[in-house]
Design a protein around this motif. Structure first.
Motif, PDB file in Angstrom:
ATOM      1  N   SER A  85       0.814  -1.222   0.000  1.00 51.33           N
ATOM      2  CA  SER A  85       0.000   0.000   0.000  1.00 51.33           C
ATOM      3  C   SER A  85       0.843   1.265   0.000  1.00 51.33           C
ATOM      4  O   SER A  85       0.336   2.357  -0.267  1.00 51.33           O
ATOM      5  N   LEU A  86       2.130   1.143   0.296  1.00 55.40           N
ATOM      6  CA  LEU A  86       2.992   2.311   0.378  1.00 55.40           C
ATOM      7  C   LEU A  86       3.482   2.780  -0.991  1.00 55.40           C
ATOM      8  O   LEU A  86       3.965   3.913  -1.107  1.00 55.40           O
ATOM      9  N   PHE A  87       3.374   1.949  -2.000  1.00 61.85           N
ATOM     10  CA  PHE A  87       3.797   2.346  -3.335  1.00 61.85           C
ATOM     11  C   PHE A  87       2.767   3.269  -3.966  1.00 61.85           C
ATOM     12  O   PHE A  87       1.581   3.256  -3.616  1.00 61.85           O
ATOM     13  N   GLU A  88       3.204   4.104  -4.912  1.00 60.18           N
ATOM     14  CA  GLU A  88       2.354   5.158  -5.468  1.00 60.18           C
ATOM     15  C   GLU A  88       1.494   4.691  -6.640  1.00 60.18           C
ATOM     16  O   GLU A  88       0.634   5.431  -7.112  1.00 60.18           O
ATOM     17  N   ASN A  89       1.765   3.485  -7.169  1.00 57.45           N
ATOM     18  CA  ASN A  89       1.023   2.966  -8.324  1.00 57.45           C
ATOM     19  C   ASN A  89       1.139   3.893  -9.530  1.00 57.45           C
ATOM     20  O   ASN A  89       0.158   4.222 -10.206  1.00 57.45           O
ATOM     21  N   ASN A  90       2.359   4.366  -9.776  1.00 50.62           N
ATOM     22  CA  ASN A  90       2.672   5.179 -10.939  1.00 50.62           C
ATOM     23  C   ASN A  90       4.147   4.952 -11.268  1.00 50.62           C
ATOM     24  O   ASN A  90       4.799   4.120 -10.622  1.00 50.62           O
ATOM     25  N   HIS A  97      11.467   3.770  -9.195  1.00 50.17           N
ATOM     26  CA  HIS A  97      12.527   4.389  -8.400  1.00 50.17           C
ATOM     27  C   HIS A  97      12.545   3.816  -6.987  1.00 50.17           C
ATOM     28  O   HIS A  97      13.611   3.553  -6.418  1.00 50.17           O
ATOM     29  N   LEU A  98      11.365   3.625  -6.418  1.00 48.49           N
ATOM     30  CA  LEU A  98      11.277   3.115  -5.048  1.00 48.49           C
ATOM     31  C   LEU A  98      11.851   1.704  -4.945  1.00 48.49           C
ATOM     32  O   LEU A  98      12.529   1.375  -3.970  1.00 48.49           O
ATOM     33  N   LYS A  99      11.600   0.896  -5.963  1.00 52.21           N
ATOM     34  CA  LYS A  99      12.101  -0.480  -5.942  1.00 52.21           C
ATOM     35  C   LYS A  99      13.610  -0.517  -6.172  1.00 52.21           C
ATOM     36  O   LYS A  99      14.331  -1.287  -5.525  1.00 52.21           O
ATOM     37  N   ILE A 100      14.099   0.306  -7.084  1.00 52.78           N
ATOM     38  CA  ILE A 100      15.537   0.345  -7.357  1.00 52.78           C
ATOM     39  C   ILE A 100      16.309   0.758  -6.108  1.00 52.78           C
ATOM     40  O   ILE A 100      17.368   0.199  -5.783  1.00 52.78           O
ATOM     41  N   LYS A 101      15.775   1.732  -5.376  1.00 52.32           N
ATOM     42  CA  LYS A 101      16.435   2.239  -4.177  1.00 52.32           C
ATOM     43  C   LYS A 101      16.138   1.402  -2.938  1.00 52.32           C
ATOM     44  O   LYS A 101      16.668   1.686  -1.861  1.00 52.32           O
ATOM     45  N   ASN A 102      15.278   0.396  -3.091  1.00 54.18           N
ATOM     46  CA  ASN A 102      14.900  -0.468  -1.965  1.00 54.18           C
ATOM     47  C   ASN A 102      14.392   0.360  -0.788  1.00 54.18           C
ATOM     48  O   ASN A 102      14.757   0.146   0.373  1.00 54.18           O
TER      49      ASN A 102
END
Length: 512
Positions: free
Chosen positions: A80-85, A90-95
């Motif tokens: 639920s913390l991901f922005e779905n865009n 970027h969030l996954k690459i930066k862990n």
């Protein structure tokens, strides 16, 4: 703005459960300090428990920051913390949101124990007297009304008039000196920065006023007259908030330095002008939170260096020394705890010794429930000639957001004008703007300053400040831009701000 404070965490409920049933809590608390030093100083200065009150640690900071270290109530909570865009990449690459905890629960509990037990119930904040009537400036309220005022850009035009950006109406507006509209352009959300070049303007747009890592920010070129020929020159920026234009590699072409604040990702980068309408992005520091940039030859070698303020997690000021041929060397010259809320930086030689000094403000208070903090205010750091900086003055100001040093009344002594976006609304709303009149000689003694505000200070919530000779009479005037956000706890004043619809005002200097 949301500040990434990557340090220790566990949910408050888990802490309370552990506290009530574990008989070794005293030992674990002593271990917590050492563990905090071990795990936290690799990313930023070690925060002390007394930097925040107990309630903020327990109910806001620690639970919220647990996500960044892999602690979730359920797997679904992480998703639920991901922005779905496109920001999710970027969030996954930066862990940013690890799937598993980064270290043991036992260590987390000890760190949590240390901070909760040693945090004060309330922070003690210094107060000072502010005269409400200001004999140095006359207030000019323009006829332009915007409701709610959502000013993201306020900048004097060196040729007269001013530039203005409004996030709510998504407009970029150029005004004449009489406040009549010279040009009104519908744009992407959040015009925040303007750079003037011969024949054209470069305007930076955040793309989203709300915090996000979605790369919607852009830099657009506009002709000095009209809008024919305007074009996007740099895009896919993660919430850019400041841009500077300079020929950094001495090839005769203007390059761009852009501060991408982002949310949990972002960077500071210089964009090499390739000469064919294209730019090559070169990352200087691959972390979020860069909020201010200046370009000055700091070591007097004939090459322009980059100075940047980072205001998230690893808060501090860096110099990126220009080594020539597009190469830079980073040096951290000032570091601040992650609770400070770094809000502005200005490089100027305020002691007239030939070396650039630093004017810095701490005061961003938007991450969690705002509390008054004793370290919020205006800091002066003097340069020893080797780009090593020593603090020589601190003036407390709750929620300080920007400061100018100048001899405004032309009496031979440097004064300080400052704004606060998070003043003490309940007890001293005049902290929204303070003119520290210098009645002494230097800038190192707080007793030299007498504080003034102005009667109309409560007509807006001042987030931007610029200074220039607006009326062309030989002294420096001040402009303030207002952006309305709800005051917490609610006091009813935001309704009046919305009703009045004042997006900015001018403080006309009476020195001449």
């Amino acid at each position: 703005m949301i500040r990434l404070i990557l340090f220790f965490v566990l949910f408050a409920a888990l802490h309370l459960l552990f506290w009530s049933c574990n008989p070794t809590k005293t030992k674990q608390e002593s271990e917590g300090k050492a563990l905090a030093a071990q795990y936290c100083q690799g990313c930023h200065l070690l925060p002390e428990p007394n930097h925040l009150d107990k309630n903020t640690w327990q109910n806001h900071v620690l639970p919220k920051m647990g996500h960044f270290l892999g602690f979730y109530k359920t797997p679904e909570e992480r998703l639920s913390l991901f922005e779905n865009n496109p920001a999710d990449e970027h969030l996954k690459i930066k862990n940013i949101y690890p799937e598993k905890p980064l270290f043991s629960e036992k260590d987390w509990l000890a760190i949590l124990d240390y901070y909760i037990k040693n945090a004060p119930e309330k922070l003690s904040v210094e107060t000072f007297k502010i005269e409400k009537n200001n004999p140095f400036f006359k207030t000019i309220i323009p006829p332009n009304k915007y409701s709610p005022p959502s000013t993201t850009l306020f900048q004097f035009n060196p040729n007269g008039g001013l530039y203005f950006g409004d996030a709510h109406t998504q407009q970029f507006i150029e005004l004449n000196a009489d406040f009549s509209i010279k040009r009104n352009i519908e744009v992407e959300e959040g015009a925040v920065c303007i750079n003037e070049m011969p024949g054209q303007l470069f305007v930076t747009f955040m793309g989203s006023f709300s915090p996000t890592d979605n790369p919607k920010g852009i830099v657009t070129s506009f002709p000095k007259q009209g809008i024919e020929g305007s074009k996007i020159i740099i895009d896919n920026l993660r919430r850019p908030v400041d841009t500077k234009v300079e020929d950094l590699n001495q090839d005769g072409l203007p390059d761009f330095v852009i501060a991408e604040f982002g949310k949990f990702t972002g960077c500071l980068a210089w964009h090499k002008n390739l000469g064919n309408g294209k730019f090559e992005k070169n990352i200087l520091w691959d972390k979020p939170g860069c909020t201010k940039v200046q370009i000055i030859d700091m070591n007097q070698d004939g090459l322009k260096d980059i100075i940047a303020l980072f205001a998230q997690a690893d808060e501090g000021i860096d110099i990126y020394y220009n080594l020539g041929k597009g190469n830079f060397k980073r040096e951290r010259v000032l570091s601040f705890p992650p609770s400070y809320g770094s809000s502005s930086m200005r490089i100027q030689d305020f002691n007239n010794d030939g070396f650039p000094d630093i004017v810095y403000t701490a005061g961003d208070n938007a991450d969690f429930l705002p509390i008054l903090k004793p370290y919020h205010g205006i800091y002066l750091f003097e340069n020893n000639g080797q780009n090593q900086f020593k603090q020589t003055l601190f003036l407390p100001l709750n929620g300080a957001y920007s400061a100018f040093i100048h001899d405004f009344d032309q009496d031979g002594k440097q004064d300080i004008a400052a704004i606060s976006f998070f003043p003490d609304f309940k007890n001293q709303i005049e902290q929204g703007f303070v003119f520290f009149h210098n009645q002494g000689i230097g800038l190192t003694n707080t007793k030299n300053f007498k504080a003034y505000s102005f009667p109309e200070v409560n007509k807006g919530r001042w987030i931007l400040m610029d200074a220039a000779d607006f009326d062309q009479d030989g002294d420096l005037d001040i402009g303030l831009g207002s952006l309305i956000m709800e005051v917490v706890p609610k006091m009813g004043i935001e309704e009046q701000w919305i009703k009045d619809g004042i997006p900015f005002l001018i403080l006309r200097n009476g020195a001449r």
